[in-house]
Write a protein that holds these residues in place. Sequence first.
Motif, PDB file in Angstrom:
ATOM      1  N   ASP A  92       0.834  -1.209   0.000  1.00 42.41           N
ATOM      2  CA  ASP A  92       0.000   0.000   0.000  1.00 42.41           C
ATOM      3  C   ASP A  92       0.866   1.256   0.000  1.00 42.41           C
ATOM      4  O   ASP A  92       0.555   2.242  -0.684  1.00 42.41           O
TER       5      ASP A  92
ATOM      6  N   ASN B 280      -7.677  -5.084  -5.138  1.00 40.35           N
ATOM      7  CA  ASN B 280      -7.014  -4.816  -3.880  1.00 40.35           C
ATOM      8  C   ASN B 280      -6.194  -6.033  -3.492  1.00 40.35           C
ATOM      9  O   ASN B 280      -6.747  -7.060  -3.122  1.00 40.35           O
TER      10      ASN B 280
ATOM     11  N   SER C 122      -4.620  -6.865  -0.992  1.00 39.17           N
ATOM     12  CA  SER C 122      -4.750  -7.348   0.379  1.00 39.17           C
ATOM     13  C   SER C 122      -5.907  -8.320   0.527  1.00 39.17           C
ATOM     14  O   SER C 122      -5.994  -9.064   1.503  1.00 39.17           O
TER      15      SER C 122
END
Length: 509
Positions: free
Chosen positions: A380, A504, A506
């Motif tokens: 990130d 994303n 994650s």
Amino acid sequence: MLFPPKLQYAWARQGRGLACAAAAVALAGCAVGPDYVRPAMHIPAAYKEAGPWKSASPSHIDGHSDWWTAYGDPTLDRLITQADTANQNIQQAQAQYRQAQAAAAAARASFWPTLGAGVGAERAQTNTNGLKLGNTYSVGLTAGWEPDLWGGIRRSVQAGEAASQASAADLAAARLSIQATVAQDYIQLRVTDLQLDLYTRTLAAYRRALQLTQSQYASGVALRSDVALAQNQLSSTQAQAIDLQAQRSQLEHALAILVGKAPADFSLPALSGPPGGTLDLPIRLPETPTGVPSQLLERRPDIAGAERRAAAANANIGVARAAYFPALMLSASGGYSSGSFVQWFDVPGRVWALGAALAQTLFDGGLRKAHSDEAIAAYDAAVAQYKQTVLGGFQEVEDNLATLRVLRDEALAQKQAVDSAQLAERLALAQYRAGTSVYLNVITAQTLALSAERSLVQLRGRQLVASVALVKAVGGGWNAAQIEPPRAAENSAADAKNAQNPENPSKAS
């Protein structure tokens, strides 16, 4: 043909080992962690500032050649060539790139089995079947291999290769930065030469003005204060010229360091113009094509480096997640071990072994989860840094486009101011000679003329410096294809998908 039972058993065990190895290779096709997709962000369709701008004597900067040659100064070409080979910041970046390449090669080495050899001699006493004292001599080979069942090694290799590409981009960015700094310092030094030439011509005019006041005073048609004013004007202008010499020396010293030399070993002769003529810059203002904003992502090495670091951070997520799964280790060894060298090649002296071990951590106090969370956070952060670098690149291009546009208009207005100030100076001197004006008017006109001419020279320098800054802002002809192999079709498709619906990492498995 019948084989001895022991040999059949050994072959059976070897066959099972080979089957296990084949299964491990088949399982190695999967890789945990998210597949990398370039972070998506909004890219404007065009720059706010109009471009590309054009100069009075345009010379196009070609992305396939050295960009600085468009400025048409052989001395500048020579200085940048020297900096490319001798600048210590570039040397440091090259060493860091080699270091990153070695780290990537070390990661790729994990794909292969390890092979070792050993020779040993031992003298020992045993109590089996009576007290015995004897020697044992051994020689053998060992091999071990950890199949990449979950893709952890593959992700580690991806991270290493992306880091190596980022380091290559850093090297290109360092080289471009040094080249631009050399060009800007050289331009400022040459502008200082122009100012010194201006002061030389101005001081000659001021000396003539001082002689005029002294003659007028001697004739009784001028005041003693006129002589004092003329002397003050001459002396203060001499002081300003001396200050310019200090500036030139500092710029010359800076260029020496940039080309990898000590200031004592470097000198750059001042410009020389035609006798009695006006000195001019040997540098021309080229045309710098800016392209469209989306091209900036491929043309700036710092943006490419930030993107590659995001790719490396993404791969490290897979490395961290691979630790959740069991590790399989295959091993094999073979050789000879006997109490004497002559018995090595007898059947009792031959030794071999095949083995496989599957290990899984059951409890680690949250260590693996912490590593996984750390890798996601690092990704990130890398994405945020990439996007900030892209935005900063847009700002630099817009800033320098705006600066060049404003300076172009300012230079036109300043040229008119110079013409007016020079006319006022000539008229004031003529009126003073005729006795219809006081010398204070001459001083004022001379001060305005010098200030206007110096501002015009400085504007020319600022235009050239801003031009170099724009070249640097658009990448200086560099392209990300120089460090990154052609993207595979699936990666291109993933980029297109990401542009509509960014993934994303994650949350990827």
